[in-house]
Design an enzyme around this catalytic site. Structure first.
Site, short mmCIF file in Angstrom:
data_model
loop_
_atom_site.label_atom_id
_atom_site.label_comp_id
_atom_site.label_asym_id
_atom_site.label_seq_id
_atom_site.Cartn_x
_atom_site.Cartn_y
_atom_site.Cartn_z
CD GLN A 127 -2.68 -1.30 2.53
OE1 GLN A 127 -2.43 -0.58 3.49
NE2 GLN A 127 -3.62 -2.23 2.57
CG HIS B 56 -3.11 -0.63 7.82
ND1 HIS B 56 -3.89 -1.03 8.87
CD2 HIS B 56 -3.65 -1.23 6.72
CE1 HIS B 56 -4.85 -1.85 8.44
NE2 HIS B 56 -4.71 -1.99 7.13
CD GLU C 241 -14.64 3.34 13.97
OE1 GLU C 241 -13.98 4.38 14.21
OE2 GLU C 241 -14.75 2.41 14.79
CE1 TYR D 74 -13.41 10.67 17.44
CE2 TYR D 74 -11.23 11.32 18.20
CZ TYR D 74 -12.54 11.64 17.90
OH TYR D 74 -12.98 12.93 18.05
CE1 TYR E 26 -12.18 -6.66 5.43
CE2 TYR E 26 -10.66 -5.76 7.06
CZ TYR E 26 -11.69 -5.58 6.15
OH TYR E 26 -12.26 -4.34 5.97
CA LIG Z 1 -13.24 3.74 16.45
#
Ligand SMILES: [Ca+2]
Ligand SMILES: [Ca+2]
Length: 414
Positions: A126, A190, A285, A295, A306
């Site tokens: 990525q 990521h 989200e 968060y 997954y």
């Molecule tokens: Ca969250």
């Protein structure tokens, strides 16, 4: 589905009629039932069985249809996994390609040569050249900021550099690396990393957790940047009003914590900062970011791994963590976001547009009083992973698609 459309229209009218009074206050929507005649946008089975939203309307919003008549122009193709499109003041566009190239594409669709002077990137998995943002003073300083996965001793890490675009737009000069996420890690996933300047003139960088299970807890630690939203000044320094400045063991660039992998962010008209994060399976989200808040990842999460197993150590609503404003189960795989404010599409003003990779569509959210009250899916029959969406100075939407032969689209009124 004429019946569904009719129901949606009736529902929209009802929503708009009642929401200004129902929605007042920060916890608006708690305890209020969703409209009985709502046709939810998502009707498939959830991936995560038995999970419940923390409040009504937190997932599966009512389907809304704007019935906007638009045309999609394919300005260019042949882009190799473009990651970002950034409109320039005159109508041309800056585009990044993940293998490490940045180019100007003219408003007429002419593809420029790669811009010279960019540092090397680690373009595996990525990683690579990722987002680009213009300086708030671009008209006078011609400065651009870009994020990328930086090759390092022992691995790589997300970095942000700035440079001055030459007047012929063929190169950048005075290149300085102003941010290097820590710790370095030998992985290819990521990296985050959308860039957005706030109304405060600061640069907000969204980070990822580096994906591997052994790295996840970094999202809850203050001694590094992984899994955070980071806020820096344009010179790379940490503003003195960041929430963890002066706290022992904390890096001073942190703005919020507990994020999994964030590739979409946008400021709204009121100057508030929203992000859309890649969750586990069933847990993408939408979050409204506030200074110093947590968060949740990997303690709070919707969805499952997954591979299908539960997320070890996570529950959907533990005390002490911010709940997402909205979540998707099944996931959309969000990348790129923009609040629309242009004149070209009056029906879309105030909507949040989000690119969807996995679901190959453009998502439009109607948000009122910090709750999602409607969702619409656009462009879903074109069969492209949507990587970024931005509004141009002409009020058109500009979109890049994440393919080996990626495209740049302009969405304009027909
Ligand atoms: Ca969250
Ligand atoms: Ca950008």
């Amino acid at each position: 589905m004429p019946h569904a459309k009719l129901a949606t229209i009736i529902l929209s009218a009802a929503l708009y009629a009642c929401s200004p009074t129902d929605g007042a206050g920060p916890n608006a929507g708690n305890g209020t039932a969703p409209p009985a005649d709502c046709d939810p946008i998502e009707t498939g089975d959830p991936v995560a069985e038995g999970q419940r939203p923390a409040f009504p309307g937190q997932t599966r919003a009512c389907e809304v249809e704007s019935n906007v008549d638009f045309e999609v122009d394919v300005l260019t193709d042949g882009l190799e996994h473009p990651w970002a499109v950034e409109p320039l003041p005159g109508g041309d566009l800056l585009v990044t390609e993940r293998p490490g190239r940045m180019r100007v594409v003219s408003a007429a669709g002419v593809l420029g040569e790669p811009i010279g002077g960019l540092p090397r990137v680690d373009a595996r998995g990525q990683g690579g050249l990722l987002d680009v943002a213009l300086s708030p003073d671009f008209a006078s300083d011609r400065t651009v900021f870009w994020s990328y996965s930086e090759p390092r001793q022992g691995g790589n890490g997300t970095a942000v550099a700035r440079g001055v675009l030459s007047t012929d737009r063929r190169s950048v000069s005075d290149v300085r690396v102003i941010y290097q996420a820590q710790p370095t890690y030998a992985g290819t996933m990521h990296f985050g990393s959308r860039l957005a300047f706030g109304p405060d003139g600061m640069l907000y960088i969204t980070m990822g957790d580096r994906s591997d299970a052994s790295m996840r807890q970094h999202a809850q630690r203050l001694d590094g940047h992984l899994g955070k939203v980071v806020r820096i000044a344009p010179d790379g320094s940490a503003p003195s009003d960041n929430p963890f400045v002066g706290q022992a063991g904390a890096v001073p660039e942190i703005w919020s914590i507990g994020h999994r992998n964030v590739q979409a962010s946008a400021f709204d008209d009121a100057g508030r900062f929203w992000i859309v994060e890649h969750g586990t399976n069933g847990g993408d989200e939408l979050n409204l970011i506030e200074r110093g808040e947590n968060y949740g990842w990997p303690v709070q999460a919707y969805g499952v791994e997954y591979g299908g197993s539960p997320i070890a150590g996570a529950t959907t609503n533990p005390p002490g963590y911010r709940q997402p404003v909205y979540y998707w189960d099944p996931v959309i795989a969000p990348s790129g976001a923009e609040f629309y404010s242009g004149a070209a599409f009056p029906a879309w003003r105030g909507s949040l547009f989000i690119g969807a990779l996995r679901e190959q569509r453009l998502v439009r959210l109607v948000i009122e009083n910090d709750r999602v009250v409607g969702e619409e899916h656009l462009l879903q029959r074109r069969g492209h992973r949507i990587r970024d969406v931005r509004e141009g100075p002409d009020g058109a939407l500009y979109i890049v698609t994440d393919e080996g032969d990626g495209e740049l689209w302009r969405v304009r009124p027909r």
